[in-house]
Scaffold this motif. Sequence first.
Motif, PDB file in Angstrom:
ATOM      1  N   GLN A 190       0.813  -1.208   0.000  1.00  0.00           N
ATOM      2  CA  GLN A 190       0.000   0.000   0.000  1.00  0.00           C
ATOM      3  C   GLN A 190       0.856   1.272   0.000  1.00  0.00           C
ATOM      4  OE1 GLN A 190      -2.914  -0.784   3.288  1.00  0.00           O
ATOM      5  NE2 GLN A 190      -4.406  -0.821   1.622  1.00  0.00           N
ATOM      6  N   TYR A 191       0.171   2.399  -0.131  1.00  0.00           N
ATOM      7  CA  TYR A 191       0.835   3.698  -0.159  1.00  0.00           C
ATOM      8  C   TYR A 191       0.092   4.663   0.751  1.00  0.00           C
ATOM      9  CZ  TYR A 191      -2.953   4.428  -3.552  1.00  0.00           C
ATOM     10  OH  TYR A 191      -4.182   4.471  -4.167  1.00  0.00           O
ATOM     11  N   VAL A 192       0.731   5.794   1.034  1.00  0.00           N
ATOM     12  CA  VAL A 192       0.075   6.891   1.740  1.00  0.00           C
ATOM     13  C   VAL A 192       0.165   8.139   0.886  1.00  0.00           C
ATOM     14  CG1 VAL A 192       0.450   6.014   4.073  1.00  0.00           C
ATOM     15  CG2 VAL A 192       2.207   7.449   2.992  1.00  0.00           C
ATOM     16  N   SER A 193      -0.753   9.064   1.116  1.00  0.00           N
ATOM     17  CA  SER A 193      -0.643  10.381   0.513  1.00  0.00           C
ATOM     18  C   SER A 193       0.047  11.312   1.492  1.00  0.00           C
ATOM     19  CB  SER A 193      -2.028  10.944   0.173  1.00  0.00           C
ATOM     20  OG  SER A 193      -2.548  10.333  -0.981  1.00  0.00           O
ATOM     21  N   VAL A 194       0.911  12.163   0.965  1.00  0.00           N
ATOM     22  CA  VAL A 194       1.607  13.169   1.771  1.00  0.00           C
ATOM     23  C   VAL A 194       1.184  14.536   1.251  1.00  0.00           C
ATOM     24  CG1 VAL A 194       3.840  14.097   2.475  1.00  0.00           C
ATOM     25  CG2 VAL A 194       3.553  11.622   2.188  1.00  0.00           C
ATOM     26  N   GLN A 195       0.755  15.389   2.163  1.00  0.00           N
ATOM     27  CA  GLN A 195       0.237  16.708   1.803  1.00  0.00           C
ATOM     28  C   GLN A 195       1.199  17.775   2.319  1.00  0.00           C
ATOM     29  OE1 GLN A 195      -3.329  19.397   3.584  1.00  0.00           O
ATOM     30  NE2 GLN A 195      -3.881  17.286   3.059  1.00  0.00           N
ATOM     31  N   VAL A 196       1.618  18.681   1.437  1.00  0.00           N
ATOM     32  CA  VAL A 196       2.510  19.762   1.857  1.00  0.00           C
ATOM     33  C   VAL A 196       1.956  21.101   1.379  1.00  0.00           C
ATOM     34  CG1 VAL A 196       4.528  18.250   1.791  1.00  0.00           C
ATOM     35  CG2 VAL A 196       3.996  19.683  -0.192  1.00  0.00           C
ATOM     36  N   ARG A 197       2.292  22.135   2.108  1.00  0.00           N
ATOM     37  CA  ARG A 197       1.942  23.495   1.721  1.00  0.00           C
ATOM     38  C   ARG A 197       3.165  24.113   1.065  1.00  0.00           C
ATOM     39  NH1 ARG A 197      -2.980  25.629   1.255  1.00  0.00           N
ATOM     40  NH2 ARG A 197      -3.552  24.803   3.307  1.00  0.00           N
ATOM     41  N   LEU A 198       3.066  24.389  -0.236  1.00  0.00           N
ATOM     42  CA  LEU A 198       4.180  24.905  -1.006  1.00  0.00           C
ATOM     43  C   LEU A 198       4.339  26.404  -0.808  1.00  0.00           C
ATOM     44  CD1 LEU A 198       3.543  22.846  -4.268  1.00  0.00           C
ATOM     45  CD2 LEU A 198       5.267  22.411  -2.511  1.00  0.00           C
ATOM     46  N   PRO A 199       5.497  26.974  -1.199  1.00  0.00           N
ATOM     47  CA  PRO A 199       5.736  28.402  -0.968  1.00  0.00           C
ATOM     48  C   PRO A 199       4.680  29.325  -1.566  1.00  0.00           C
ATOM     49  CG  PRO A 199       7.792  27.300  -1.490  1.00  0.00           C
ATOM     50  CD  PRO A 199       6.710  26.290  -1.686  1.00  0.00           C
ATOM     51  N   ASP A 200       4.026  28.896  -2.666  1.00  0.00           N
ATOM     52  CA  ASP A 200       3.006  29.758  -3.268  1.00  0.00           C
ATOM     53  C   ASP A 200       1.640  29.606  -2.612  1.00  0.00           C
ATOM     54  OD1 ASP A 200       2.133  27.312  -4.155  1.00  0.00           O
ATOM     55  OD2 ASP A 200       2.152  27.815  -6.294  1.00  0.00           O
ATOM     56  N   ASN A 235      10.617  17.451  -4.471  1.00  0.00           N
ATOM     57  CA  ASN A 235      11.704  18.395  -4.249  1.00  0.00           C
ATOM     58  C   ASN A 235      11.532  19.146  -2.928  1.00  0.00           C
ATOM     59  OD1 ASN A 235      13.717  18.869  -6.735  1.00  0.00           O
ATOM     60  ND2 ASN A 235      11.752  18.152  -7.506  1.00  0.00           N
ATOM     61  N   TYR A 236      10.289  19.475  -2.591  1.00  0.00           N
ATOM     62  CA  TYR A 236      10.032  20.123  -1.303  1.00  0.00           C
ATOM     63  C   TYR A 236      10.469  19.216  -0.155  1.00  0.00           C
ATOM     64  CZ  TYR A 236       7.434  22.434   2.463  1.00  0.00           C
ATOM     65  OH  TYR A 236       7.093  23.068   3.627  1.00  0.00           O
ATOM     66  N   LEU A 237      10.097  17.940  -0.227  1.00  0.00           N
ATOM     67  CA  LEU A 237      10.467  17.005   0.838  1.00  0.00           C
ATOM     68  C   LEU A 237      11.978  16.860   0.938  1.00  0.00           C
ATOM     69  CD1 LEU A 237       7.741  14.269   0.240  1.00  0.00           C
ATOM     70  CD2 LEU A 237       7.852  15.859   2.162  1.00  0.00           C
ATOM     71  N   HIS A 238      12.639  16.694  -0.198  1.00  0.00           N
ATOM     72  CA  HIS A 238      14.095  16.527  -0.179  1.00  0.00           C
ATOM     73  C   HIS A 238      14.800  17.766   0.346  1.00  0.00           C
ATOM     74  CE1 HIS A 238      15.352  12.683  -2.147  1.00  0.00           C
ATOM     75  NE2 HIS A 238      14.073  12.665  -2.476  1.00  0.00           N
ATOM     76  N   ASP A 239      14.316  18.935  -0.030  1.00  0.00           N
ATOM     77  CA  ASP A 239      15.029  20.172   0.294  1.00  0.00           C
ATOM     78  C   ASP A 239      14.673  20.754   1.652  1.00  0.00           C
ATOM     79  OD1 ASP A 239      16.229  20.019  -2.196  1.00  0.00           O
ATOM     80  OD2 ASP A 239      14.817  21.404  -3.151  1.00  0.00           O
ATOM     81  N   ARG A 240      13.471  20.457   2.154  1.00  0.00           N
ATOM     82  CA  ARG A 240      12.978  21.188   3.319  1.00  0.00           C
ATOM     83  C   ARG A 240      12.580  20.336   4.514  1.00  0.00           C
ATOM     84  NH1 ARG A 240      10.488  26.554   1.965  1.00  0.00           N
ATOM     85  NH2 ARG A 240      11.130  27.102  -0.151  1.00  0.00           N
ATOM     86  N   VAL A 241      12.400  19.034   4.330  1.00  0.00           N
ATOM     87  CA  VAL A 241      11.825  18.221   5.416  1.00  0.00           C
ATOM     88  C   VAL A 241      12.866  17.252   5.961  1.00  0.00           C
ATOM     89  CG1 VAL A 241      10.030  16.575   6.041  1.00  0.00           C
ATOM     90  CG2 VAL A 241       9.508  18.435   4.455  1.00  0.00           C
TER      91      VAL A 241
END
Length: 396
Positions: A190-200, A235-241
């Motif tokens: 199975q998989y999960v969804s990951v939700q992020v708030r981007l800079p915009d 890219n957000y996850l790699h760079d910021r999390v």
Amino acid sequence: MLSSTSAETVRATLPAVGGAIEEITPLFYDKLFAAHPELLRDLFNRGNQANGAQRQALAGAFAAFATSLVTHPETRPDALLSRIAHKHASLGVTAEQYPIVRRYLFEAIAEILGDAVTDEVVAAWDEVYWLMANALISIEAKLYAEAGAPDGDTWRRYRVAARIGETDDVATYVVRPVDGDPAPAARPGQYVSVQVRLPDGARQIRQYSLSGDPEGGLQFSVKRAAGSPEGEVSNYLHDRVGVGETLLISAPFGDVVLADGDSPVLLASAGIGCTPMIGMLTHLAAMGATRRVLVAHADHSERTHAFRDELSRLTALLPAATADVWYEAPEGEWPADRTGLADLGTLDIPAGTVAYLCGPLPFLRAARTQLLAAGVRPADVHYEVFGPDLWLGGDE
């Protein structure tokens, strides 16, 4: 099933609708997002909209469902519906959104087909739409109920407990619920969804396969998506999390899961498609499985092969497991018969094998062809594909 009158109309107009569906779907999305920009900002994958993949997937699924209704009226295409419903549930799609989709889809159909869209045609295709929509709503309601979220809100906040660099562009995240309660149970594959708030300000959601089963938490792996457009969330996850950061994550979903039993199993993957297979292997090792397990993986090179060491470790724990790996451009000494693209036809596949595939669409098509030629039953070949499923509606 369709009423007899509608079935005749759909059968007669299917070539016209099917032939124009790739014109209809872009117009549908343009209309939908013009009226509801929040859906593009906060629900739909902007990257897949930009490259057309989501539009192509919708076109294929809707046309395939209609075709199934008129060619196999006594059966429902449950495999197709299940795949879509699990993805919808991972995003939090609700029953209230279906009338919105119907409105702009039918506006697009009418605009593209013009005078051919009579009241009779609208009524027939409306029946098709609601047969599909109501089936999905029913399946999704059951999935939400099983996840303990009948309102469709399965999101929970998790804290990153560990981040592991698998390769230069693949990172594994181990996360645990911030509220201290146990993480939900997940089935291997199975998989999960990951939700992020981007800079915009956009809220973007992506699905990532579970690649392990840490105590009290979840584990998923993310490949940095390059190209145009770049992967906004990866890219957000790699760079910021990193460790200590929090993420909104859905309950686990996905209909391609490892079945229990003693039958031989083949886990075949390419590239980052190895993540659900590593999750399945982790489960088999934890259960002390004695069944025959064949693992086949294709990658560019040793350096890009995520979970390379973990693959060796897990297969060593299973008494009847073997692993075959192909590299397109091996960096060290490597067998000539395992250099290049994967060829599952070279494997000694036992009778009764159940196969699970994950990777890019060309790999899936080639692997399935090879497995069928080797005597694996079509019903025993299951696949997972990252992104919009452009294989929906095809033979399985």
